[in-house]
Scaffold this active site. Sequence first.
Site, PDB file in Angstrom:
ATOM      1  N   GLY A  18       0.810  -1.211   0.000  1.00  0.00           N
ATOM      2  CA  GLY A  18       0.000   0.000   0.000  1.00  0.00           C
ATOM      3  C   GLY A  18       0.843   1.261   0.000  1.00  0.00           C
ATOM      4  O   GLY A  18       2.055   1.234  -0.243  1.00  0.00           O
ATOM      5  N   LEU A  19       0.178   2.370   0.320  1.00  0.00           N
ATOM      6  CA  LEU A  19       0.822   3.675   0.245  1.00  0.00           C
ATOM      7  C   LEU A  19       1.592   3.952   1.533  1.00  0.00           C
ATOM      8  O   LEU A  19       1.265   4.849   2.288  1.00  0.00           O
ATOM      9  CB  LEU A  19      -0.282   4.727   0.033  1.00  0.00           C
ATOM     10  CG  LEU A  19       0.044   6.033  -0.667  1.00  0.00           C
ATOM     11  CD1 LEU A  19       0.877   5.821  -1.904  1.00  0.00           C
ATOM     12  CD2 LEU A  19      -1.239   6.765  -1.023  1.00  0.00           C
ATOM     13  N   HIS A  20       2.640   3.136   1.796  1.00  0.00           N
ATOM     14  CA  HIS A  20       3.425   3.325   3.020  1.00  0.00           C
ATOM     15  C   HIS A  20       4.527   4.354   2.764  1.00  0.00           C
ATOM     16  O   HIS A  20       4.491   5.063   1.757  1.00  0.00           O
ATOM     17  CB  HIS A  20       3.980   1.989   3.507  1.00  0.00           C
ATOM     18  CG  HIS A  20       4.957   1.374   2.563  1.00  0.00           C
ATOM     19  ND1 HIS A  20       6.300   1.623   2.639  1.00  0.00           N
ATOM     20  CD2 HIS A  20       4.779   0.562   1.499  1.00  0.00           C
ATOM     21  CE1 HIS A  20       6.914   0.978   1.659  1.00  0.00           C
ATOM     22  NE2 HIS A  20       6.025   0.326   0.967  1.00  0.00           N
ATOM     23  N   ALA A  21       5.495   4.429   3.657  1.00  0.00           N
ATOM     24  CA  ALA A  21       6.453   5.535   3.629  1.00  0.00           C
ATOM     25  C   ALA A  21       7.080   5.836   2.263  1.00  0.00           C
ATOM     26  O   ALA A  21       6.999   6.954   1.773  1.00  0.00           O
ATOM     27  CB  ALA A  21       7.549   5.296   4.666  1.00  0.00           C
TER      28      ALA A  21
END
Lengths: 93, 584
Positions: A18-21
């Site tokens: 997903g849209l992690h760091a």
Amino acid sequence: MSKPGFSEGRFIIQNELGLHARPAMLLVQSINRLQCNVLIEKEGLVADAKSIMGVLTLAAEQGSELIVRADGPDAEQAVEAIGKLISEKFGED
Amino acid sequence: MSSGVAIGRVRLFQVSNLDVGESVVLENNVDSEVERFADALEQTREQIKDLGQRVKERGEDKSLFEVLSMHLMLLEDRMIVERVKELIQENRYGAEYALSCVVKEAEERYADLPDLFRERFKDVEDICRRVMNNLRGVHTQSLENLDEESVIVARELAPSDTASMRADTVLGFVTEAGGKTSHTAILARAREIPAVVGVSDVSRFVQENELIIVDGETGKVIISPNQDDLRAMHAKQDKQRVRQSRLLSIRDLESVTLDGHVIDLAANIEFASEVETIEKYGASGVGLFRTEFLFLNRVTIPTEEEQFQSYNQVAERLAPKPVVIRTLDIGGDKFAHSLNTPHELNPYLGCRAIRFSFENREIFRTQLRAILRASVHKNISVMYPLISGIGELTLANEVLESLKDELRKEGKPFNEDIPVGAMIEVPSAVLIAPDLAEILDFFSVGTNDLIQYTLAVDRGNQKIARLYEPLHPAVLRMIAMVADAGRHAAIPVEVCGEMASDPLCALVLLALGVERLSMAPYAIPTVKEIVRSIKLVTLREFGVKVLEQHRGAHIKTMLVDALPELLEGRGDLIQQIHESSLLA
């Protein structure tokens, strides 16, 4: 209906984590220098796409739908850039 | 815990509180307050850029660089910067108080997120603490610019802090947070800095400049020690120094028994940067390169290139000394956030190690490609963890072969004959060792897992920890079976578990027919001294008798009693074995 200077796109987050760091950083970097304002909406939650904290705290996991709205002279460019990153899974997987 | 004892003065590090009391400024001062905040941001930005530059120069890992880039972005984040300005301008808050409010708002925002996202609040805290220090004009204590030798006491050390730590001024450290696999603990071990982590509330009980003792071996911290404590610790330090210099003096001597058998003593490492310790302790190579730590304490999965750099660095530096790289052994007790490992009811019997790699085929392929590419130096072997049957082995090899094909087509060089080994740590693998030997180039016995699987004991469970017996006859017979299978098939048998690091156990392993040991680097000199003081023939005869025993306790007594005979005339060495073996 799109009006001049406004652009919108819907995307599904595809990469596993997903849209992690790292993806969030890439996303912000891709539009940071553009003039338009960009908002990202996930299930009613709206974040400023130029804010790393905003994008991260959307907590967009794999499979989430994002609506990207950009307003300004280079709006289309912004939506395109974000769409490209998402479809390329941010170079992950 | 780590090695050694440190005695020094306390330097409290970054305990600067983010939760500050309410303060307001006069209307006239609002503009200058905003400016003061902007200056603090700018100052922080410069510090982070500086730090990034130094990290780059030192060639430290890329994940740290990523963290610093994240910090730079946060310094420009509207949700922080504009919000603080707004609170100053509209509520006439003082800059410190405004920042403190924004951090609290951020904390709430992150609070209910899934783990992977919530953890990133640390970045916000880390960077805001720096801004806060600059606002207050607190000279930001950089671990790099400590003017004298100190013992650091901190709530927690962020990666950006540990990055700037220098071993010559940091004598040791104590942190409130952290466990055995935390970034800080791993770093302390790798750099051989005495440290104790996970001491709750310690920063409340110490004062700046107070004398403190940190015993990394026992995990003991003594604040304001009395004369007796100091005398005891100085003695311990002296003893360590003497032992160290004596042991280092045998570094370049060959590891060979009195009757001429060469015993391979290799090192277990976790980081590429540990190659220095290998040379320091005179290891014959790397018998186990654990690759998990490339994956832990980070948010993203390391790329093929990043892994290649790491493996290549070790292989190139040590060539022609052998380097055994174990593929990812994640699961069980090690969890990597970047890998999103799910919680399991029975993790040690679950989807870990090679099973995890099969489930996450892309991660496995990426790692094997990186290993293959680094094999051009001809000294790398690849090793699969937790093989329990022949099917897993052939599957893993199929993946390896397909990647060789890929690299061939891409014209990328690698060693066509890269040796392939397996960890023997599941009882089923011991029983079919002769079958596995037909496919493998070497065995490596992982004693920690083999003991827990053979005896069905979780040694982390205090109630049954005493059942975890390395010298249990079942364990020793298992190891002997593997040694025999290896001898019949003419492939080397290595032991790379903790048993190899314990001098008394190492002696037993040699008695059972193992001729290669891989251990923590610091354990090598003692074991080498043992090797150089024994006759293998005598020891093997002793091994036969060991295998006839029915009880672990008897074996231990037998071993201790036999030391004077096995190590004839080496009273000093026997004394040392008694001191450093956990069993003696």
